[in-house]
Design an enzyme around this catalytic site. Structure first.
Site, short mmCIF file in Angstrom:
data_model
loop_
_atom_site.label_atom_id
_atom_site.label_comp_id
_atom_site.label_asym_id
_atom_site.label_seq_id
_atom_site.Cartn_x
_atom_site.Cartn_y
_atom_site.Cartn_z
CB CYS A 126 -7.16 -2.16 6.35
SG CYS A 126 -6.58 -2.24 4.64
CB CYS B 200 -0.92 -0.02 1.22
SG CYS B 200 -2.15 1.31 1.23
#
Length: 362
Positions: free
Chosen positions: A203, A106
């Site tokens: 997440c 990410c």
């Protein structure tokens, strides 16, 4: 005429850290633009409840803080990129028998690639995040990334992919603060997320069940298979090799009089090898896709390295070979795992470089 303020794009996830980062930069005189990356919704990852980060609830928290500060706030929909560059890579790595770190992907592909390019499009001189790390002067007209003052919160390990040329255009306002100090600032300023809990898991897998997530996401059923000991004897059955990680002890599914750990996986024949803790130790590793945050050294050198996020740095010999780097540990290290990152530091805590572990040397 008043000199124009330097403009900074602040990644605001909706959490307390990025909110305080924006506040501190505004206090320092920067013109802040808050942005939240929409990465996925619960439906995209097969969830019908829960509160993973970077969803619509977090967008609202970020927008509320930006409004309170009087700064503009935008939402960038990066969901397609997140699925391709993070979720898909996560699944592919586990299917290869590796243990990936999606937070690193990410950072690599979204925060310090797409977001940085958006910052340039908006005329911003800097990109800022709420990570716990420091950007420091290297004494020679350049910049280094270093560990945060709060070593318990330091995130420099997952930030190693930042391109070296971007260091001078990156800001980490929380690098000199503790988490407690950050929360105190948020409470003092009346931020809605001052007491918001930190995200503890990946997440898009908030329950921590990676195998169940992959089955939901891919529509596959990962087959059960044999668990074998180091002599090749079958000692149990696993419910899917992709869901087990090197060094794992709990939930392996084997009864034993002593502690046993996952030591190896063979995805080709769908077997998992278990053994005692001493079988987990390795003498070195080879990392690929290496990113140097210093001028690439001409030959081998001594440094400190970590091969897991929570590990204390260990002495190593670093042997560069282009984008492949060999690390030889001064002392054997536990549970070095393909797919994880190997990150190298100097004795002062500055990050020298890092890459993805592709081979473990016993």
């Amino acid at each position: 005429m008043e000199q124009s303020k330097k403009r900074v794009l602040v990644a605001m996830s909706g959490g307390v850290d990025s909110s305080v980062a924006a506040y501190l930069l505004q206090e320092q005189g920067y013109e802040c633009i808050g942005v939240t990356m929409k990465l996925f919704g619960n439906e995209a990852v097969g969830l019908d409840k829960g509160h993973p980060c970077c969803t619509l609830d977090d967008v609202e928290d970020a927008r509320e803080v930006a409004h309170r500060m009087g700064i503009p706030h935008y939402v960038f929909n990066f969901s397609e990129d997140f699925e391709e560059k993070v979720i898909r890579r996560f699944v592919d790595a586990y299917e290869r028998g590796e243990t990936p770190n999606p937070c690193i992907d990410c950072n690599r592909f979204l925060k310090f690639d797409k977001l940085h390019r958006r910052a340039q499009e908006l005329g911003c001189e800097y990109t800022a995040t709420g990570h716990y790390a420091k950007i420091v002067d290297d004494g020679a007209g350049g910049f280094r990334m270093a560990k945060a003052a709060d070593l318990g919160r330091d995130q420099s390990y997952v930030l190693y992919p930042i391109p070296r040329e971007q260091l001078g255009r990156t800001l980490f306002p929380l690098g000199g603060l503790t988490k407690g100090e950050v929360r105190q600032i948020a409470e003092r300023e009346g931020f809605v997320n001052a007491r918001k809990h930190d995200s503890q898991d990946i997440c898009f897998v908030p329950d921590g069940d990676y195998l169940a997530f992959m089955e939901r996401y891919t529509g596959k059923t990962y087959p059960a298979g044999d668990i074998i000991d180091q002599a090749g004897k079958v000692v149990g059955r696993h419910r899917g090799a992709a869901g087990l990680t090197i060094g794992q002890r709990r939930g392996v599914g084997v009864s034993s009089s002593g502690r046993i750990y996952v030591c190896d996986k063979c995805m080709a024949d769908n077997t998992v090898t278990v053994g005692p803790e001493e079988a987990l130790y390795s003498s070195g590793c080879i990392a690929v896709d290496w990113n140097w945050l210093i001028e690439p050294p001409p030959g081998q050198f001594q440094a400190l390295a970590k091969t897991r996020y929570r590990q204390t740095e260990q002495p190593v010999t670093v042997i560069p070979a282009g984008e492949r780097v060999r690390l030889e540990f001064a002392q054997p290290q536990r549970a070095v795992t393909t797919g994880q990152a190997a990150v190298v530091y100097d004795e002062n805590g500055a990050v020298l470089g890092g890459g993805t572990i592709a081979e473990v040397i016993k």
